[in-house]
Design a protein around this motif. Structure first.
Motif, mmCIF file in Angstrom:
data_model
loop_
_atom_site.group_PDB
_atom_site.id
_atom_site.type_symbol
_atom_site.label_atom_id
_atom_site.label_comp_id
_atom_site.label_asym_id
_atom_site.label_seq_id
_atom_site.Cartn_x
_atom_site.Cartn_y
_atom_site.Cartn_z
ATOM 1 N N ARG A 89 0.824 -1.217 0.000
ATOM 2 C CA ARG A 89 0.000 0.000 0.000
ATOM 3 C C ARG A 89 0.861 1.271 0.000
ATOM 4 O O ARG A 89 0.360 2.368 0.210
ATOM 5 C CB ARG A 89 -0.932 0.007 1.211
ATOM 6 C CG ARG A 89 -1.957 -1.140 1.174
ATOM 7 C CD ARG A 89 -2.765 -1.196 2.460
ATOM 8 N NE ARG A 89 -3.785 -2.230 2.422
ATOM 9 C CZ ARG A 89 -3.561 -3.507 2.685
ATOM 10 N NH1 ARG A 89 -2.349 -3.908 3.011
ATOM 11 N NH2 ARG A 89 -4.538 -4.391 2.628
ATOM 12 N N GLY A 90 2.153 1.090 -0.238
ATOM 13 C CA GLY A 90 3.036 2.241 -0.308
ATOM 14 C C GLY A 90 3.261 2.944 1.012
ATOM 15 O O GLY A 90 3.557 4.139 1.049
ATOM 16 N N ILE A 91 3.143 2.207 2.119
ATOM 17 C CA ILE A 91 3.292 2.805 3.447
ATOM 18 C C ILE A 91 4.618 2.356 4.064
ATOM 19 O O ILE A 91 4.936 1.161 4.065
ATOM 20 C CB ILE A 91 2.125 2.395 4.365
ATOM 21 C CG1 ILE A 91 0.790 2.873 3.782
ATOM 22 C CG2 ILE A 91 2.319 2.948 5.777
ATOM 23 C CD1 ILE A 91 -0.421 2.352 4.521
ATOM 24 N N ARG A 92 5.374 3.312 4.583
ATOM 25 C CA ARG A 92 6.635 3.001 5.256
ATOM 26 C C ARG A 92 6.830 3.982 6.405
ATOM 27 O O ARG A 92 6.244 5.066 6.411
ATOM 28 C CB ARG A 92 7.808 3.075 4.287
ATOM 29 C CG ARG A 92 8.064 4.465 3.732
ATOM 30 C CD ARG A 92 9.276 4.491 2.805
ATOM 31 N NE ARG A 92 9.101 3.649 1.640
ATOM 32 C CZ ARG A 92 10.017 3.491 0.691
ATOM 33 N NH1 ARG A 92 11.164 4.140 0.780
ATOM 34 N NH2 ARG A 92 9.798 2.722 -0.349
ATOM 35 N N PRO A 93 7.681 3.629 7.395
ATOM 36 C CA PRO A 93 7.909 4.543 8.513
ATOM 37 C C PRO A 93 8.577 5.832 8.043
ATOM 38 O O PRO A 93 9.439 5.821 7.166
ATOM 39 C CB PRO A 93 8.844 3.757 9.434
ATOM 40 C CG PRO A 93 8.655 2.329 9.054
ATOM 41 C CD PRO A 93 8.360 2.344 7.590
ATOM 42 N N SER A 94 8.184 6.941 8.629
ATOM 43 C CA SER A 94 8.796 8.222 8.311
ATOM 44 C C SER A 94 10.099 8.379 9.098
ATOM 45 O O SER A 94 10.511 7.506 9.866
ATOM 46 C CB SER A 94 7.840 9.358 8.656
ATOM 47 O OG SER A 94 7.739 9.499 10.064
ATOM 48 N N ARG A 95 10.693 9.518 8.953
ATOM 49 C CA ARG A 95 11.943 9.844 9.644
ATOM 50 C C ARG A 95 11.703 10.176 11.117
ATOM 51 O O ARG A 95 12.646 10.207 11.916
ATOM 52 C CB ARG A 95 12.574 11.046 8.933
ATOM 53 C CG ARG A 95 13.951 11.453 9.364
ATOM 54 C CD ARG A 95 14.436 12.595 8.489
ATOM 55 N NE ARG A 95 15.790 13.015 8.825
ATOM 56 C CZ ARG A 95 16.101 13.884 9.771
ATOM 57 N NH1 ARG A 95 15.118 14.451 10.490
ATOM 58 N NH2 ARG A 95 17.360 14.219 10.018
ATOM 59 N N ASP A 96 10.445 10.395 11.492
ATOM 60 C CA ASP A 96 10.138 10.953 12.814
ATOM 61 C C ASP A 96 10.577 10.051 13.969
ATOM 62 O O ASP A 96 11.178 10.522 14.939
ATOM 63 C CB ASP A 96 8.641 11.243 12.929
ATOM 64 C CG ASP A 96 8.195 12.352 11.983
ATOM 65 O OD1 ASP A 96 9.070 13.080 11.488
ATOM 66 O OD2 ASP A 96 6.978 12.470 11.727
ATOM 67 N N CYS A 97 10.242 8.765 13.894
ATOM 68 C CA CYS A 97 10.562 7.878 15.016
ATOM 69 C C CYS A 97 12.070 7.695 15.176
ATOM 70 O O CYS A 97 12.584 7.844 16.296
ATOM 71 C CB CYS A 97 9.862 6.529 14.851
ATOM 72 S SG CYS A 97 10.104 5.416 16.261
ATOM 73 N N PRO A 98 12.811 7.374 14.127
ATOM 74 C CA PRO A 98 14.267 7.260 14.320
ATOM 75 C C PRO A 98 14.911 8.573 14.770
ATOM 76 O O PRO A 98 15.877 8.553 15.536
ATOM 77 C CB PRO A 98 14.780 6.810 12.949
ATOM 78 C CG PRO A 98 13.697 7.127 11.981
ATOM 79 C CD PRO A 98 12.427 6.999 12.760
ATOM 80 N N ALA A 99 14.391 9.696 14.307
ATOM 81 C CA ALA A 99 14.918 10.985 14.758
ATOM 82 C C ALA A 99 14.657 11.168 16.251
ATOM 83 O O ALA A 99 15.506 11.700 16.986
ATOM 84 C CB ALA A 99 14.281 12.119 13.963
ATOM 85 N N PHE A 100 13.495 10.714 16.711
ATOM 86 C CA PHE A 100 13.172 10.774 18.145
ATOM 87 C C PHE A 100 14.154 9.915 18.943
ATOM 88 O O PHE A 100 14.635 10.326 20.008
ATOM 89 C CB PHE A 100 11.742 10.298 18.375
ATOM 90 C CG PHE A 100 11.397 10.062 19.823
ATOM 91 C CD1 PHE A 100 11.061 11.115 20.652
ATOM 92 C CD2 PHE A 100 11.423 8.775 20.351
ATOM 93 C CE1 PHE A 100 10.760 10.899 21.996
ATOM 94 C CE2 PHE A 100 11.117 8.544 21.689
ATOM 95 C CZ PHE A 100 10.786 9.614 22.514
ATOM 96 N N ILE A 101 14.447 8.725 18.439
ATOM 97 C CA ILE A 101 15.392 7.834 19.130
ATOM 98 C C ILE A 101 16.767 8.487 19.202
ATOM 99 O O ILE A 101 17.396 8.540 20.264
ATOM 100 C CB ILE A 101 15.473 6.474 18.407
ATOM 101 C CG1 ILE A 101 14.135 5.730 18.514
ATOM 102 C CG2 ILE A 101 16.610 5.628 18.978
ATOM 103 C CD1 ILE A 101 14.048 4.483 17.655
ATOM 104 N N ARG A 102 17.245 8.999 18.059
ATOM 105 C CA ARG A 102 18.562 9.659 18.028
ATOM 106 C C ARG A 102 18.602 10.851 18.973
ATOM 107 O O ARG A 102 19.565 11.015 19.746
ATOM 108 C CB ARG A 102 18.855 10.115 16.601
ATOM 109 C CG ARG A 102 20.199 10.818 16.441
ATOM 110 C CD ARG A 102 20.210 11.669 15.184
ATOM 111 N NE ARG A 102 19.150 12.680 15.213
ATOM 112 C CZ ARG A 102 18.807 13.436 14.181
ATOM 113 N NH1 ARG A 102 19.443 13.301 13.023
ATOM 114 N NH2 ARG A 102 17.829 14.340 14.275
ATOM 115 N N ASP A 103 17.569 11.687 18.932
ATOM 116 C CA ASP A 103 17.565 12.906 19.753
ATOM 117 C C ASP A 103 17.459 12.585 21.240
ATOM 118 O O ASP A 103 18.053 13.275 22.083
ATOM 119 C CB ASP A 103 16.418 13.826 19.327
ATOM 120 C CG ASP A 103 16.602 14.362 17.920
ATOM 121 O OD1 ASP A 103 17.723 14.263 17.376
ATOM 122 O OD2 ASP A 103 15.609 14.873 17.345
ATOM 123 N N THR A 104 16.699 11.556 21.575
ATOM 124 C CA THR A 104 16.580 11.160 22.987
ATOM 125 C C THR A 104 17.921 10.659 23.500
ATOM 126 O O THR A 104 18.356 11.016 24.603
ATOM 127 C CB THR A 104 15.503 10.077 23.159
ATOM 128 O OG1 THR A 104 14.245 10.579 22.695
ATOM 129 C CG2 THR A 104 15.373 9.672 24.619
#
Length: 439
Positions: A21-36
């Motif tokens: 369906r053309g759905i994939r995770p965005s950059r938001d979650c990994p960016a949250f992990i990196r920033d945390t």
């Protein structure tokens, strides 16, 4: 930050992977992990490949000794089947419900907090860590990280692939293969009455939708049941509908529309679909040979159906302690020759991936059991049903286990993690790292 609080934040990111369906995770979650992690003084990098992301970093000095890995992507959800919002962590008693709570964001949160503690200490070796965003669709990011570490001479001696449940070290896991069967649609007219039959999944012992956990003889697969139903009658299929989500997710139900020849009106049926559905039973019994022993043997489940360009397409999930793609293709073609001579057979797998097969006397297994006992957990090494990203590191000689907290309904509705188990995980991972990095 408490592990439950961190898990709640992670679950709120809709990191669904659904290529169909053309759905994939965005950059938001990994960016949250990196920033945390950065807020705790832990440096890491965001890796992007083909639109998928991973977070990679290192703590400590010296020789790489241990790699922690977990994934933040999740499988699709059918919201109608959920009693809670799948992307809002909901606590009921000792269970926390949410997509990814057990597979695999509970592990992500636990490793992050373990790293927070370890980063304050002087370690005798390097601890590497990676959080990937494409495990549910094949794990190419994990493969990339394995290749990169090999090229840089930084492969660790040990790996804890935090992608499991049950608070037991998983030392064996089969490799996964995707088998696609295509047959042309063949319409014809038959006199009779249109009927419909709905077949639903039944998992009386272990509630899950993960194909690798499906146990023939105990569980009821709706599409296999529909095949057996059609094979036991002189009937023709008209259409097949169902709650199809993903190649390794057993559909919750399928609806077969069919015609039994006899009195009635002229009805258009599909001979191609009829043959395909009748062939499901022999396909799931294909004579596939494995290279090594497995508690679960070989499993074959048909989980994804569609029709495109005049062809019926059925995708099977195959699990075996084997790397031999050609033998699996040969076995499936043998079934097709007798049942579907016009079928196209395609077998897909990652050639660079192996399977997990770690001896129970290896140090990583023994140390894990020691730490578990000190935390009040009695455990033995076990085999896990599904494949995991450790399979990209074992071909290099890395000694690995898969691990995770207690939980349930993996890949299914109302997925949950047990909170008392989850709260032990950060301390467990931290202590495991301390002992494994010692010379």
């Amino acid at each position: 930050m408490d592990v439950l609080e961190l898990l709640s934040s992670l679950v709120s990111f809709e990191t669904v992977n659904d290529p169909a369906r053309g759905i994939r995770p965005s950059r938001d979650c990994p960016a949250f992990i990196r920033d945390t992690l950065a807020s705790w003084g832990i440096e890491s990098e965001l890796i992007e490949r083909d639109g998928y992301y991973a977070v990679y970093g290192e703590i400590g000095e010296g020789k790489p000794k241990l790699l922690f890995m977990a994934h933040f992507d999740v499988v699709p959800v059918n919201r109608e089947e959920w009693e809670t919002d799948p992307f809002k962590l909901t606590v009921k008693g000792d269970r926390a419900y949410g997509r990814g709570s057990a597979d695999d964001k509970g592990n992500v949160a636990s490793i992050m907090l373990a790293l927070k503690e370890l980063s304050k200490e002087k370690l005798d070796g390097k601890v590497l860590f990676a959080f990937t965003g494409d495990e549910e669709i094949g794990g190419r990011m994990a493969m990339h990280i394995a290749e990169r570490l090999a090229q840089e001479g930084k492969l660790p001696e040990y790996m804890v692939n935090a992608d499991g449940i049950g608070m037991k070290p998983i030392i064996r896991r089969r490799k996964g293969f995707g088998v696609t069967v295509r047959v042309p649609s063949e319409k014809t007219m038959v006199k009779g009455t249109i009927k419909r039959e709905i077949f639903r999944i039944r998992t009386p012992v272990l509630e899950t939708r993960h194909a690798a956990y499906f146990l023939p003889g105990v569980d009821t697969h709706p599409l296999i049941a529909a095949s057996h139903f059609l094979r036991s009658r002189e009937a023709f299929a008209v259409s097949l509908e169902g709650k199809f989500l993903k190649g390794n997710v057993v559909p919750g139900e399928v609806t077969l529309t069919y015609v039994v020849p006899g009195e009635g009106e002229e009805v258009e049926v599909d001979v191609g679909l009829t043959r395909l559905l009748k062939a499901v039973v022999p396909f799931v019994r294909a004579p596939i040979k494995a290279e090594k022993y497995s508690d679960y043997g070989v499993s074959i489940t048909p989980n994804l159906y569609s029709i495109k360009d005049g062809k019926h397409i059925l995708k099977f999930d195959v699990r075996a302690m084997s790397r031999l793609k050609d033998e699996i293709e040969q076995a499936m073609r043998e079934v097709a020759e007798f049942n579907l001579p016009k079928a196209e057979i395609e077998v897909a797998t990652n050639e660079k991936a192996g399977y997990l097969f770690t001896h129970p006397e290896e140090k990583i297994v023994r140390v894990t059991l020691e730490v578990l006992e000190e935390l009040g957990e009695k455990a033995e090494p076990v085999e896990g049903p599904g494949a995991a990203d450790s399979r990209f590191f074992t071909p290099y000689g890395v000694k690995a286990i898969d691990f995770g907290p207690r939980g349930g309904n993996i890949h299914g509705p109302n997925e949950y993690v047990e909170i008392d188990s989850l709260r032990k995980m950060p301390a467990l991972y931290a202590e495991l790292a301390r002992r494994l990095v010692r010379e």
